[in-house]
Design a protein around this motif. Structure first.
Motif, PDB file in Angstrom:
ATOM      1  N   LEU A  55       0.730  -1.465   0.178  1.00  0.00           N
ATOM      2  CA  LEU A  55       0.055  -0.382   0.478  1.00  0.00           C
ATOM      3  C   LEU A  55       0.877   1.231   0.152  1.00  0.00           C
ATOM      4  O   LEU A  55       0.266   2.195   0.003  1.00  0.00           O
ATOM      5  N   TRP A  56       2.078   1.070  -0.234  1.00  0.00           N
ATOM      6  CA  TRP A  56       3.224   2.535   0.708  1.00  0.00           C
ATOM      7  C   TRP A  56       2.832   3.427  -1.163  1.00  0.00           C
ATOM      8  O   TRP A  56       4.476   3.409  -1.569  1.00  0.00           O
ATOM      9  N   SER A  57       2.257   3.215  -1.875  1.00  0.00           N
ATOM     10  CA  SER A  57       2.642   3.722  -2.867  1.00  0.00           C
ATOM     11  C   SER A  57       1.422   4.250  -3.219  1.00  0.00           C
ATOM     12  O   SER A  57       0.048   3.546  -3.697  1.00  0.00           O
ATOM     13  N   CYS A  58       1.047   5.365  -5.238  1.00  0.00           N
ATOM     14  CA  CYS A  58      -0.241   5.737  -5.158  1.00  0.00           C
ATOM     15  C   CYS A  58      -0.862   4.765  -6.033  1.00  0.00           C
ATOM     16  O   CYS A  58      -1.895   4.498  -5.772  1.00  0.00           O
ATOM     17  N   GLU A  59       0.177   3.523  -6.632  1.00  0.00           N
ATOM     18  CA  GLU A  59      -0.722   2.645  -7.332  1.00  0.00           C
ATOM     19  C   GLU A  59      -1.722   1.640  -6.317  1.00  0.00           C
ATOM     20  O   GLU A  59      -2.443   1.040  -6.566  1.00  0.00           O
ATOM     21  N   GLY A  60      -0.587   1.199  -5.181  1.00  0.00           N
ATOM     22  CA  GLY A  60      -0.789   0.162  -4.446  1.00  0.00           C
ATOM     23  C   GLY A  60      -2.067   0.446  -3.240  1.00  0.00           C
ATOM     24  O   GLY A  60      -3.073   0.138  -3.573  1.00  0.00           O
ATOM     25  N   LEU A 128       9.808   1.069  -0.493  1.00  0.00           N
ATOM     26  CA  LEU A 128      10.332  -0.327   0.451  1.00  0.00           C
ATOM     27  C   LEU A 128      11.710  -0.189   0.870  1.00  0.00           C
ATOM     28  O   LEU A 128      11.598  -1.015   1.741  1.00  0.00           O
ATOM     29  N   CYS A 129      12.584   0.682   0.143  1.00  0.00           N
ATOM     30  CA  CYS A 129      14.008   0.341  -0.021  1.00  0.00           C
ATOM     31  C   CYS A 129      14.397   1.318   1.789  1.00  0.00           C
ATOM     32  O   CYS A 129      15.105  -0.626   2.423  1.00  0.00           O
ATOM     33  N   GLU A 130      13.974   1.885   2.415  1.00  0.00           N
ATOM     34  CA  GLU A 130      14.465   2.780   3.463  1.00  0.00           C
ATOM     35  C   GLU A 130      13.693   2.130   4.517  1.00  0.00           C
ATOM     36  O   GLU A 130      13.997   1.744   5.650  1.00  0.00           O
ATOM     37  N   GLY A 131      12.400   1.418   4.164  1.00  0.00           N
ATOM     38  CA  GLY A 131      11.557   1.087   5.639  1.00  0.00           C
ATOM     39  C   GLY A 131      11.091  -0.378   5.814  1.00  0.00           C
ATOM     40  O   GLY A 131      11.885  -0.763   6.235  1.00  0.00           O
TER      41      GLY A 131
END
Length: 559
Positions: A55-60, A128-131
């Motif tokens: 969910l961490w994106s506009c697309e999600g 995604l990479c940092e979190g």
């Protein structure tokens, strides 16, 4: 919690339905999200769950809302085994097993990158990479122009002072060690590779470097621009399931924008959780079964099986109603949070809408009060402050060196599986470590020093339900030229008197104590603590300049 930004126009386009601002914002709770204002003409959306990186994106967010509006689960053919024909290979060097052992990739083609897509790629990569990827330790992503890559791609271990390429943001070739020393990204992420004899490197079959993961892409291939229509997306890390999930999410994001996804096969010379040839994207879906009666009991409702089935499907979850009133729910391939039947019940509640639950006043009223263990801990604090000790508050996470090597102890610990830093890689099992950390930083302060802490520790215990047990401890340490066993004993004696506990000491040698100057504290037949004059080797290991003695009591055993 992660916060993303996206244009309202882009979000509505991905949802596939036009609506006013008020309705759009009212649907955000379905994606465990909330509106956090507007900045530079873009919506700021705060995600309120750390277990749903999809969910961490506009697309999600759009994907979750689209499933609700259409009442159906999204379909992605590249997850099906027959459709997932690999479009290339990544060949893995055997030496990477001990360095950074996992890699996965796919190709996205058929749509030109526009400004909105490029912004979202960069934002999602960072989130995604940092979190989820623990600051690139578990997942570091690179995106490249695939049309310039000669397959197969090689993922190999490279010599730090012999391998050279031009990194993004620089004009001249640099060795891998020079990048770690002089490049901003190298300084930020060198902790992930420093100390290794060789470093990870991705290059194509022509020898052109793609990137030095997890640090920086090359300037030659690692710079995506508006107009590119053939992208190579790779992720490296330590856990294949995490790497695969991140790539699954990215593949779905590209597919939602119309791109065609071509899987890539990674070929390993060593065993992985999914074999030696791993094709990604891969189906990571998980099925949980929960009785309908349990669903209704948990939610306080009387839902029919078909109604539950429809709610789950509207939340993007495949659901079947089985004999005996059993709901079988299968999460989509881009989710990895189905670990318990309660996760299914939560999805049902969200899909139905929390606002539709009628509040019920409690029928039983009770008077609250402090737990006996809390009262005991507070009394211990009051007494130790009265004796002239100063309270400290410490992190429960420590390093293995502090909790074991510096105390001359060799015993199991409760360890953090996906730790970010070695400094916080284990959970303390005694407060002594925290007190020594404070004391070692206080050598310039005037003596005597008297400090204490009351807090939690985690004790390794294979017989416990989760392999460990949590205890409340109280510990006090004094350091000065005259500090000794008898001095700290006088304070222990006073504390136990005012806690109304009869005790006795039983001599015992301990690794961190001077021989003959350590003992365990017993109340009845129960061992409830220790008291010791600390060994000189322990003092030296911690950089302390004065003798020290301490006691530690298990308050949980006294409550």
């Amino acid at each position: 919690m992660p916060t993303i930004s996206c244009s309202e126009h882009d979000l509505l386009g991905l949802i596939g339905e036009d609506m006013d601002r008020a309705r759009l914002l009212s649907l955000l709770p379905l994606a465990k999200a909330g509106f956090d204002g507007e900045e530079d003409g873009k919506l700021r959306i705060e995600l309120q769950d750390t277990n749903r990186p999809d969910l961490w994106s506009c697309e999600g967010v759009a994907r979750q809302l689209r499933a609700h509006l259409r009442g159906a689960t999204p379909s992605y053919p590249f997850f099906r085994a027959r459709a997932a024909r690999a479009g290339g290979r990544v060949e893995v060097d055997a030496d990477l097993a001990a360095i950074r052992p996992v890699v996965g990739a796919f190709i996205a083609r058929g749509v030109e990158v526009d400004e909105a897509t490029l912004i979202q790629i960069i934002q999602t990569q960072e989130k995604l990479c940092e979190g989820y990827g623990h600051k690139r330790r578990e997942a570091a992503m690179g995106v490249y122009d695939a049309s310039a890559i000669e397959f197969p791609v090689r993922y190999r271990a490279a010599a730090p002072d012999e391998t050279r390429f031009v990194p993004l943001g620089f004009e001249q070739p640099m060795t891998l060690n020079e990048i770690l020393r002089d490049h901003p990204k190298g300084r930020d992420y060198r902790r992930l590779v420093e100390g290794k004899p060789r470093y990870p490197l991705l290059e194509d079959s022509a020898g052109t470097v793609l990137s030095f993961p997890p640090v920086i892409n090359s300037r030659a291939l690692g710079e995506v621009e508006v107009g590119d229509d053939n992208l190579f997306v790779e992720v490296t890390g330590h856990d294949l399931r995490i790497v695969a999930l991140v790539l699954n999410i990215m593949a779905c994001n590209f597919a939602d924008r119309g791109w065609t996804i071509v899987p890539i096969t990674a070929v390993y010379p060593y065993d992985t959780a999914f074999g030696r040839e791993v094709t990604i994207p891969m189906d990571l879906s998980c099925t949980q079964e929960v009785p309908l009666a349990k669903v209704n009991k948990a939610l306080g409702l009387a839902l029919a099986g078909k109604e539950v089935q429809a709610l789950l499907r509207s939340y993007g979850v495949a659901a079947k109603l089985k004999a005996g009133g059993i709901i079988s729910a299968t999460s989509p391939a881009y989710r990895a949070d189905y670990m318990h039947p309660v996760d299914v019940i939560e999805d049902i509640a969200i899909a139905r809408g929390y606002e539709r639950f009628e509040p019920v006043m409690p029928e039983t009223f009770t008077v609250g009060g402090l737990a006996p263990s809390t009262l005991l801990a507070d009394r211990a604090r009051q007494e130790l402050v009265g004796y002239g000790f100063q309270e400290v508050f410490s992190n429960v996470l420590m390093s293995r060196e502090e909790t074991r090597a510096r105390l001359r102890i060799d015993a199991p610990l409760v360890e953090i599986e996906n730790f970010v830093s070695d400094t916080y890689s284990v959970v303390r099992d005694r407060l002594l470590v925290s007190l020594l950390r404070v004391e070692s930083s206080s050598t310039k302060a005037q003596y005597p020093h008297q400090i204490f802490e009351v807090g939690e520790v985690a004790v390794y215990d294979e017989s416990a339900v989760h392999g460990s047990r949590t205890e409340d401890h109280a510990a006090a340490l004094m350091a000065s030229g005259e500090a000794g066993f008898s001095d700290i004993h006088s304070y222990l004696d006073a504390l136990m008197y005012f806690l109304a506990r009869d005790y006795r000491l039983e001599s015992r040698d301990m690794p961190f104590a001077i021989e003959g100057r350590g003992a365990v504290v017993r109340v009845g037949e129960k061992e409830v603590g220790v008291i010791a004059e600390l060994h000189p080797e322990v003092l030296v290991a911690w950089g302390m300049e004065a003798p020290a003695a301490y006691f530690e009591i298990n308050l949980s055993a006294l409550a």
